[in-house]
Design a protein around this motif. Sequence first.
Motif, short mmCIF file in Angstrom:
data_model
loop_
_atom_site.label_atom_id
_atom_site.label_comp_id
_atom_site.label_asym_id
_atom_site.label_seq_id
_atom_site.Cartn_x
_atom_site.Cartn_y
_atom_site.Cartn_z
N MET A 242 0.84 -1.18 0.00
CA MET A 242 0.00 0.00 0.00
C MET A 242 0.88 1.25 0.00
N GLN A 243 0.59 2.17 -0.90
CA GLN A 243 1.39 3.38 -1.00
C GLN A 243 0.98 4.41 0.04
N ALA A 244 2.00 5.12 0.53
CA ALA A 244 1.73 6.21 1.46
C ALA A 244 1.27 7.43 0.67
N ASP A 245 0.59 8.33 1.34
CA ASP A 245 0.22 9.59 0.71
C ASP A 245 1.47 10.34 0.31
N THR A 246 1.39 11.11 -0.76
CA THR A 246 2.53 11.88 -1.23
C THR A 246 3.02 12.92 -0.23
N PRO A 247 2.14 13.72 0.39
CA PRO A 247 2.65 14.74 1.31
C PRO A 247 3.50 14.18 2.46
N PRO A 248 3.10 13.13 3.18
CA PRO A 248 3.97 12.63 4.24
C PRO A 248 5.32 12.13 3.72
N ALA A 249 5.32 11.52 2.53
CA ALA A 249 6.59 11.05 1.95
C ALA A 249 7.50 12.23 1.67
N ARG A 250 6.95 13.28 1.09
CA ARG A 250 7.76 14.48 0.82
C ARG A 250 8.23 15.15 2.10
N ILE A 251 7.36 15.18 3.10
CA ILE A 251 7.73 15.80 4.38
C ILE A 251 8.90 15.05 5.00
N ALA A 252 8.89 13.74 4.95
CA ALA A 252 9.99 12.95 5.51
C ALA A 252 11.31 13.29 4.83
N VAL A 253 11.28 13.38 3.51
CA VAL A 253 12.51 13.72 2.76
C VAL A 253 12.96 15.13 3.11
N TRP A 254 12.02 16.06 3.20
CA TRP A 254 12.38 17.44 3.55
C TRP A 254 12.93 17.54 4.97
N LEU A 255 12.42 16.75 5.89
CA LEU A 255 12.96 16.76 7.26
C LEU A 255 14.40 16.27 7.29
N ILE A 256 14.69 15.22 6.55
CA ILE A 256 16.07 14.74 6.47
C ILE A 256 16.95 15.80 5.81
N PHE A 257 16.45 16.41 4.75
CA PHE A 257 17.19 17.49 4.08
C PHE A 257 17.53 18.61 5.06
N LEU A 258 16.54 19.05 5.82
CA LEU A 258 16.78 20.14 6.78
C LEU A 258 17.77 19.74 7.86
N ALA A 259 17.69 18.48 8.31
CA ALA A 259 18.64 18.01 9.32
C ALA A 259 20.07 18.01 8.79
N CYS A 260 20.23 17.88 7.49
CA CYS A 260 21.56 17.96 6.87
C CYS A 260 21.92 19.39 6.49
N LEU A 261 20.93 20.17 6.09
CA LEU A 261 21.18 21.55 5.64
C LEU A 261 21.66 22.46 6.77
N ILE A 262 21.07 22.33 7.94
CA ILE A 262 21.41 23.24 9.04
C ILE A 262 22.90 23.18 9.37
N PRO A 263 23.47 22.00 9.64
CA PRO A 263 24.91 22.00 9.91
C PRO A 263 25.73 22.41 8.68
N GLU A 264 25.28 22.02 7.49
CA GLU A 264 26.04 22.38 6.29
C GLU A 264 26.06 23.88 6.07
N ALA A 265 24.96 24.56 6.30
CA ALA A 265 24.93 26.01 6.16
C ALA A 265 25.89 26.66 7.15
N TRP A 266 25.90 26.15 8.38
CA TRP A 266 26.81 26.69 9.39
C TRP A 266 28.27 26.47 8.96
N PHE A 267 28.60 25.26 8.56
CA PHE A 267 29.99 24.96 8.20
C PHE A 267 30.42 25.68 6.92
N THR A 268 29.53 25.82 5.96
CA THR A 268 29.89 26.56 4.75
C THR A 268 30.19 28.01 5.09
N GLY A 269 29.36 28.62 5.93
CA GLY A 269 29.62 29.99 6.37
C GLY A 269 30.95 30.10 7.11
N ALA A 270 31.23 29.12 7.95
CA ALA A 270 32.51 29.11 8.67
C ALA A 270 33.67 28.91 7.70
N ASP A 271 33.51 28.01 6.73
CA ASP A 271 34.55 27.79 5.72
C ASP A 271 34.89 29.08 4.98
#
Length: 115
Positions: free
Chosen positions: A1-30
Amino acid sequence: MQADTPPARIAVWLIFLACLIPEAWFTGADLGLWSDPRARQRAIENLGFWAGLLHGWKPNYAGQALVMFVSYGFLHANFLHFAVNMLTLFSFGTPIARLCGTLRFLAIYAALLFA
């Protein structure tokens, strides 16, 4: 059974944000915009995955051998590394989350941090 599209996208975006926040900090520091330009290197030394810690290396702090299993999954060596990983996440993450369900996708992603 397929999951609804919005929850699937939200999960991917949450992982993206969890990676983006430290990367934005480190890029600025770099770039010398804030913090110390060695911030990324220090984070990798303290939060990256070091297999030797499982085989007798002396950790930098108590619990490092456990913390590294989760923290390394959100660190990247540089912006290009981050960009390629996020391209892969967005290319494959949402279809996989739709196929197996959002909660299973998140569980698989978490389990792979320990693989």
